[in-house]
Design a protein around this motif. Structure first.
Motif: not given
Ligand SMILES: Nc1ncnc2c1ncn2[C@@H]1O[C@H](COP(=O)(O)OP(=O)(O)OP(=O)(O)O)[C@@H](O)[C@H]1O
Length: 481
Positions: A69, A72-73, A76, A96, A99
């Motif tokens: 990951c 940001i993942q 999110s 993203k 994400a």
């Protein structure tokens, strides 16, 4: 040696020592997965996950070699899975798209008849197409159905609204969606709304449409999320008014691009740019593939005409090209048939190419955010990139804008540039509204251009005369009944 050979052999490109390259790669990898620093604010923040949870969508990610990951993942996935509203700002190329796609798919799980349950809005058709392709790859062997609402299928879905019931996720531009809303589309089943390149969607020209779309999403538990590499405070304020108790996640330092080695290059005047670019090729400083940004369509076409015969496999893309042609150019660039892609800001946001080694801002960008998105076409997914920004005497009052991003990203900036005054708010507004007038792109002497123009006009006149003579002959000839 011709330009093509120079590009391929790249004889004079200075390589860094191998150990340094390995170190840099490791650093960028760490940056992608840990994000350097991640700041989460809002009430009852949620802890990040360490890996993608097991499911069919994870299996599909494995097939794409996406195993870990990104920063940001990690945030999110739990936030969106728990249906919390989210404002997410993370660097260009930091993943993203997955994400938001992954947690939405994880939450929707399988197909449910009845209408769109998730909506993904992005500012351009090209970006929607890219998101759609990623969503299709993620949903292989699952029952979740994805559609990209575009010009060609909008009419079909309009004529047979029951078709819309077949899709769980709809990806489209604001304009297309507003059009569909006005011809009867209902969005009351939508549980997730994602605004990709959110700051653009809240800018003039889009904000009214975005507003109309959000008002149509009447599901009481609709979860709204905004993603971008740049979230100016004015946009954040606006976004806070549409989101419900959102969490705000900022990955890295706002408005920086750590994976890109950025340089400013004073080129004197606009007329020197082509010559300097050719010199850079001859010196082996340009390593394909390259994206060159110019400020408008006319300049994009003019630069393409200049470089067309240089044997550097150039291509051009802008908003006036028909959709099919744009797709063709993007594919050629992706497959390596085009090495130097000349583009307008149409391509600055979101478009993901593998292996872009360099971005050249042939024309100075019109805002800091445009700069960040443009250079973000390189240095993606943990890879290193290089960006060179040309500036002329006329751009010098704005150079400080770019210099600020460079400094914050850890790049070297000459002292004299750092000591320049910052442009005022009014000046920034003016630049954003209208770019400076630039001298036309050509390396041919004006005498030759005039000569060519006169020749063209002469040929036109000859053709006109010939067709008039033909017409007269026709009118004079007896009727054949
Ligand atoms: N966890 C991951 N590990 C490795 N690669 C990843 C990961 N997640 C996404 N990628 C890849 O990184 C690339 C960039 O992803 P994406 O286009 O989503 O970036 P982005 O953050 O949306 O960039 P931009 O701000 O420019 O839109 C894609 O090719 C994607 O497949």
């Amino acid at each position: 040696m011709d330009a093509l050979k120079l590009l391929t052999t790249n004889v004079k490109f200075k390589h860094k020592p191998v150990e340094k390259e390995v170190e840099k790669k490791e650093e960028l990898r760490n940056e992608l997965y840990t994000g350097g620093k991640v700041k989460i604010t809002g009430s009852n923040p949620i802890d990040p996950v360490v890996e993608f949870p097991d499911c069919i969508f994870k299996e599909n990610l494995d097939k794409q070699h996406v195993d870990d990951c990104s920063a940001i993942q990690r945030y999110s996935i739990p936030i969106l899975s728990m249906k919390r509203d989210l404002l997410a700002c993370a660097p260009t190329g930091s993943g993203k798209t997955i994400a938001y796609l992954f947690p939405i798919l994880y939450s929707l799980q399988s197909h449910v008849e009845g209408g769109y349950r998730a909506l993904i809005i992005a500012p351009t058709k090209d970006l929607c197409e890219q998101i759609y392709k990623q969503a299709k790859r993620l949903t292989i062997n699952s029952s979740v159905h994805v559609t990209e609402l575009n010009k060609s299928n909008e009419k079909i879905q309009e004529k047979s609204p029951q078709l819309r019931e077949k899709y769980d996720i709809c990806i489209t531009t604001p304009m297309r969606l507003v059009h569909a809303l006005r011809s009867g589309l209902k969005l009351d089943k939508v549980e997730y709304v994602v605004m990709d390149e959110a700051d653009r969607l809240f800018e003039e020209g889009f904000v009214e449409q975005t507003d109309e779309i959000l008002s149509a999403c009447t599901h009481p538990k609709v979860c709204k999320s905004l993603f971008s590499a740049t979230l100016p405070s004015t946009v954040e304020e606006l976004a806070q008014t549409v989101a419900r108790d959102p969490l705000r996640v900022i990955v890295g330092t706002k408005d920086t691009s750590k994976s890109i080695d950025q340089k400013l290059l004073f080129v004197g005047s606009d007329t020197s740019k082509v010559v300097i670019f050719r010199q850079m090729i001859a010196n082996g400083e340009i390593k394909p593939r390259v994206v060159i940004f110019v400020q408008d369509i006319e300049r994009a076409n003019a630069l393409y005409t200049e470089l067309m015969f240089d044997e550097i496999h150039a291509g051009v893309i802008h908003g006036e090209l028909p959709e099919v042609k744009r797709e063709e150019v993007l594919n050629k660039f992706r497959h390596g048939d085009i090495w130097v892609l000349i583009a307008t800001d149409l391509l600055a946001r979101g478009i993901d190419f593998h292996g872009v080694k360099m971005v050249i801002n042939f024309d100075f960008p019109q805002s800091v955010h445009s700069y960040i998105h443009r250079i973000g076409r390189t240095g993606r997914a943990g890879h290193a990139g290089k960006a060179i920004t040309f500036f002329t005497k006329d751009d010098s009052e704005y150079v400080k804008l770019v210099a600020g991003v460079m400094k914050a990203s850890g790049c070297e900036v000459p002292e004299w540039i750092l000591s320049l005054p910052k442009p005022s708010k009014g000046m920034k507004k003016k630049l954003k509204k209208s770019p400076p007038k630039r001298k036309r792109i050509t390396t041919r002497a004006s005498y030759d251009r005039h000569k060519e123009l006169r020749k063209k006009e002469h040929i036109k006149k000859l053709k006109r005369d010939a067709s008039m003579t033909k017409q007269k002959e026709k009118e004079g000839s007896p009727k054949n009944d």
